[in-house]
Design a protein around this motif. Structure first.
Motif, mmCIF file in Angstrom:
data_model
loop_
_atom_site.group_PDB
_atom_site.id
_atom_site.type_symbol
_atom_site.label_atom_id
_atom_site.label_comp_id
_atom_site.label_asym_id
_atom_site.label_seq_id
_atom_site.Cartn_x
_atom_site.Cartn_y
_atom_site.Cartn_z
ATOM 1 N N CYS A 122 34.001 4.858 -25.615
ATOM 2 C CA CYS A 122 33.333 4.442 -26.858
ATOM 3 C C CYS A 122 31.888 4.948 -26.833
ATOM 4 N N THR A 123 31.349 5.241 -27.986
ATOM 5 C CA THR A 123 29.968 5.730 -28.003
ATOM 6 C C THR A 123 28.972 4.605 -27.712
ATOM 7 N N ASN A 124 29.340 3.369 -28.056
ATOM 8 C CA ASN A 124 28.478 2.228 -27.733
ATOM 9 C C ASN A 124 29.280 1.217 -26.928
ATOM 10 N N CYS A 125 28.891 1.043 -25.674
ATOM 11 C CA CYS A 125 29.617 0.115 -24.796
ATOM 12 C C CYS A 125 28.862 -1.204 -24.714
ATOM 13 N N PRO A 126 29.549 -2.343 -24.900
ATOM 14 C CA PRO A 126 28.843 -3.627 -24.848
ATOM 15 C C PRO A 126 28.352 -4.003 -23.457
ATOM 16 N N GLY A 127 28.900 -3.347 -22.413
ATOM 17 C CA GLY A 127 28.406 -3.607 -21.060
ATOM 18 C C GLY A 127 28.991 -4.834 -20.388
ATOM 19 N N VAL A 128 29.865 -5.526 -21.078
ATOM 20 C CA VAL A 128 30.473 -6.745 -20.529
ATOM 21 C C VAL A 128 31.986 -6.584 -20.590
ATOM 22 N N ARG A 129 32.646 -6.804 -19.467
ATOM 23 C CA ARG A 129 34.092 -6.569 -19.358
ATOM 24 C C ARG A 129 34.887 -7.268 -20.476
ATOM 25 N N ALA A 130 34.582 -8.542 -20.705
ATOM 26 C CA ALA A 130 35.342 -9.329 -21.686
ATOM 27 C C ALA A 130 35.138 -8.825 -23.110
ATOM 28 N N GLU A 131 34.099 -8.015 -23.311
ATOM 29 C CA GLU A 131 33.821 -7.508 -24.664
ATOM 30 C C GLU A 131 34.185 -6.035 -24.818
ATOM 31 N N CYS A 132 34.883 -5.478 -23.830
ATOM 32 C CA CYS A 132 35.296 -4.065 -23.886
ATOM 33 C C CYS A 132 36.059 -3.804 -25.176
ATOM 34 N N LYS A 133 35.693 -2.706 -25.861
ATOM 35 C CA LYS A 133 36.294 -2.403 -27.169
ATOM 36 C C LYS A 133 37.671 -1.749 -27.055
ATOM 37 N N SER A 134 37.945 -1.102 -25.941
ATOM 38 C CA SER A 134 39.247 -0.443 -25.746
ATOM 39 C C SER A 134 39.753 -0.732 -24.337
ATOM 40 N N PRO A 135 40.073 -2.003 -24.057
ATOM 41 C CA PRO A 135 40.438 -2.350 -22.673
ATOM 42 C C PRO A 135 41.641 -1.596 -22.149
ATOM 43 N N GLU A 136 42.536 -1.154 -23.042
ATOM 44 C CA GLU A 136 43.714 -0.413 -22.565
ATOM 45 C C GLU A 136 43.334 0.990 -22.092
ATOM 46 N N LEU A 137 42.179 1.485 -22.528
ATOM 47 C CA LEU A 137 41.757 2.834 -22.146
ATOM 48 C C LEU A 137 40.674 2.843 -21.065
#
Ligand code: SF4
Length: 179
Positions: A122-137
């Protein structure tokens, strides 16, 4: 045909010829790598697939010990503009995920990829595992799993040096754990 020959045919189908088979026991895992993540790396706490969002160094070693086979894949690249690195990483790592998926679907249930760079899916990563935008990737890099990439890949004669400016060619490495 052996399992390895089947896998090599799969790698070739995906365009990967610059790789070597290694024994995961030979992957060098070191505490100093984690210290470099914690102090001096801008991705620490800002990338959801980098420390502190990853296993401990001891757990990383235990993870590698659960495998008997891995492939280390080499990627050499020069970029005139350092800003292009994220896009290049994204493209390479997306392609590697397709290989990991096909290896998994071939019957290797433990197939697991370590990206050749921090997760830049992702171009912007939230930096927190639980908030990952594409956890499958999302996947960690070798460095975020405490791998001393320098000492590890030199065992097989791969090139890697500390670089002093962006014009120099990068030698990056992804690892695909297979079993
Ligand atoms: S998939 Fe996206 S949100 Fe998740 S770790 Fe990677 S870059 Fe960050």
């Amino acid at each position: 045909m052996s399992d390895r020959a089947d896998l090599e045919a799969l790698f070739a189908k995906h365009g990967y010829t610059d790789f070597k088979w290694i024994e995961p026991a030979q992957i060098v895992v070191s505490q100093w790598v984690r210290m470099k993540c914690m102090f001096g790396c801008p991705d620490y706490g800002r990338n959801a697939a980098c420390p502190p969002n990853v296993p401990t160094v001891t757990e990383c070693r235990a993870f590698f010990n659960e495998y008997h086979t891995a492939a280390v894949l080499h990627f050499a690249k020069s970029l005139d503009n350092p800003e292009e690195r994220g896009a290049w990483s994204r493209k390479v790592n997306h392609a590697l995920l397709k290989l990991e998926k096909e290896v998994f679907l071939s019957g290797y249930q433990k197939a697991f990829l370590l990206f050749m760079d921090c997760c830049r899916i992702c171009t912007n990563c939230p930096g927190v595992r639980a908030e990952c935008k594409s956890p499958e990737l999302a996947r960690p890099s070798p460095e975020s799993m405490a791998v001393d990439v320098f000492s590890t890949v030199r065992q097989w004669g791969f090139p890697i040096e500390v670089l002093s400016d962006y014009a120099q060619e990068m030698n990056r490495y992804a690892f695909l754990l297979i079993e």
